[in-house]
Design a protein around this motif. Structure first.
Motif: not given
Length: 392
Positions: A371-386, A388-391
């Motif tokens: 529910d909380n730490f599946d790799i797809h949750h992590c990947a989505s969070a990292w994509c937003y960080q990417f 944020s610095v690109i934009n």
């Protein structure tokens, strides 16, 4: 910040890490993240700085990812490393430079300052220095370098709030973002055939009648092995049949005291120390166990604990830092005070005597991770960080 649904082209990330082998937390994270990020149109290439071990690098290439092995001759051969890194960075069009661990972060920041305008992210996988300040001159210099270069990064990301708070307290980095580590829950097995379980246990000198504890952690003081050994001493004094214990991990600064305790208490027949296993074999050994225990004194996140919980096996953890964040209020692990051999002994005895409770504990732990730490949750969070610095 763009939403993931608005991406019209792939994001290209250059991930810089010290090495791609033997499944440490950072290495395991980027290995698991790469295919999940690819599903979100994020392409990752890897820089393996030192290439001491490269089992994960080969696996990544087999999955279609490009791995650049720099084979830098020494950690501090900065001119050599930057020359090799320059050739890769300037010949490709990357959107973000993404560092991991001390030297991965170091080279990312030096590349950005010296020859690249690409946004940079440094990833903080372990504690800073607030609770253990550097004492020697070389350590102080190394820490100063990390603080100065890290302050120039476009974004600093910690793998837990405990890590973020530690860096904020020491360096004054109050803007550290948090992206929890993730595990590929769909790829982690939850069952082991009876014959495979018996064969695996037998290969480690464990009978079916034995209660088996697996401890997947480096043999350093921070991991708290000595308190588990003291818990065995308590169980022995109660005249309880001792469980078998397998320590799996790289030998470190506490190896001698651990072995000395084993010898002094004549625990050679119940406690064994094994070299690190390939990751699939480690997961299988966890499945062959009766409980996984991580008696850490401090823990920035605890990816081994997350993987153990994902298998559905019962897990005993200490009430520290990242473990508290990992388990939350889910009751998905049996939590004991750190440095308390008495509580640890009680927890082991409880699981040895109550199979139904152990089974329910394992099920709750697995659901907590899904529910909380599946790799797809992590990947989505990292994509937003990417993004944020690109934009920015």
């Amino acid at each position: 910040m763009k939403s993931l649904g608005n991406l019209t082209k792939n994001i290209r990330i250059l991930c810089v890490i010290e090495t791609l082998g033997f499944g440490g937390g950072a290495e395991q994270l980027v290995f698991s993240l790469a295919p999940a990020l690819r599903e979100l149109n994020v392409d990752v290439e890897f820089i393996d700085l030192f290439s001491w071990h490269d089992d994960m690098g080969v696996d990544l290439e087999n999955m279609g990812f490009r791995v650049h092995r720099l084979n830098i001759s020494h950690r501090w051969s900065l001119f050599e490393g930057l020359l090799k890194l320059h050739n890769i960075v300037t010949r490709n069009q990357f959107d973000v430079l993404w560092g991991h661990l001390y030297f991965g972060n170091l080279y990312v920041q030096l590349a950005k300052l010296l020859f690249s305008n690409i946004p940079s992210i440094i990833t903080l996988h372990s504690y800073g220095y607030n609770n253990d300040p550097p004492k020697s001159v070389p350590a102080k210099i190394k820490t100063y370098v990390e603080g100065w270069l890290g302050s120039k990064a476009n974004l600093r990301v910690g793998v837990s709030h405990a890590v973020a708070k530690d860096y904020a307290a020491y360096f004054g980095w109050n803007d550290v973002q948090v992206v929890y580590n993730g595990v590929p829950t769909l790829n982690i097995p939850t069952q082991l055939a009876t014959a495979d379980r018996t064969l695996l246990r037998t290969s480690h000198g464990v009978d079916e009648a034995d209660f088996l504890i697996v401890v997947p952690a480096r043999l350093v003081r921070q991991k708290g092995h000595i308190y588990l050994l003291r818990a065995l001493e308590i169980l022995k004094a109660k005249d309880i049949r001792l469980p078998k214990v397998i320590f799996i991990g790289v030998k470190g600064g506490d190896s001698f005291s651990i072995q000395l305790f084993i010898d002094d208490h004549q625990f050679e027949s119940v406690v064994s120390i094994k070299e690190p296993l390939p990751h699939p074999d480690l997961l299988r050994l966890m499945l062959a166990s009766d409980v996984v225990i991580l008696p850490s004194l401090r823990e920035p996140f605890g990816i081994a604990a997350a993987e153990a919980m994902t298998t559905g096996k019962p897990v005993i953890l200490t009430k520290v830092d990242g473990f508290i964040e990992l388990v939350g209020d889910s009751e998905g692990a049996l939590m004991v005070q750190s440095e308390s051999a008495e509580e640890l002994a009680d927890a082991i005895q409880r699981l040895m005597m109550n199979f139904k409770f152990a089974e329910e504990l394992g099920a709750k732990g697995r659901q907590r991770i899904i529910d909380n730490f599946d790799i797809h949750h992590c990947a989505s969070a990292w994509c937003y960080q990417f993004l944020s610095v690109i934009n920015h």
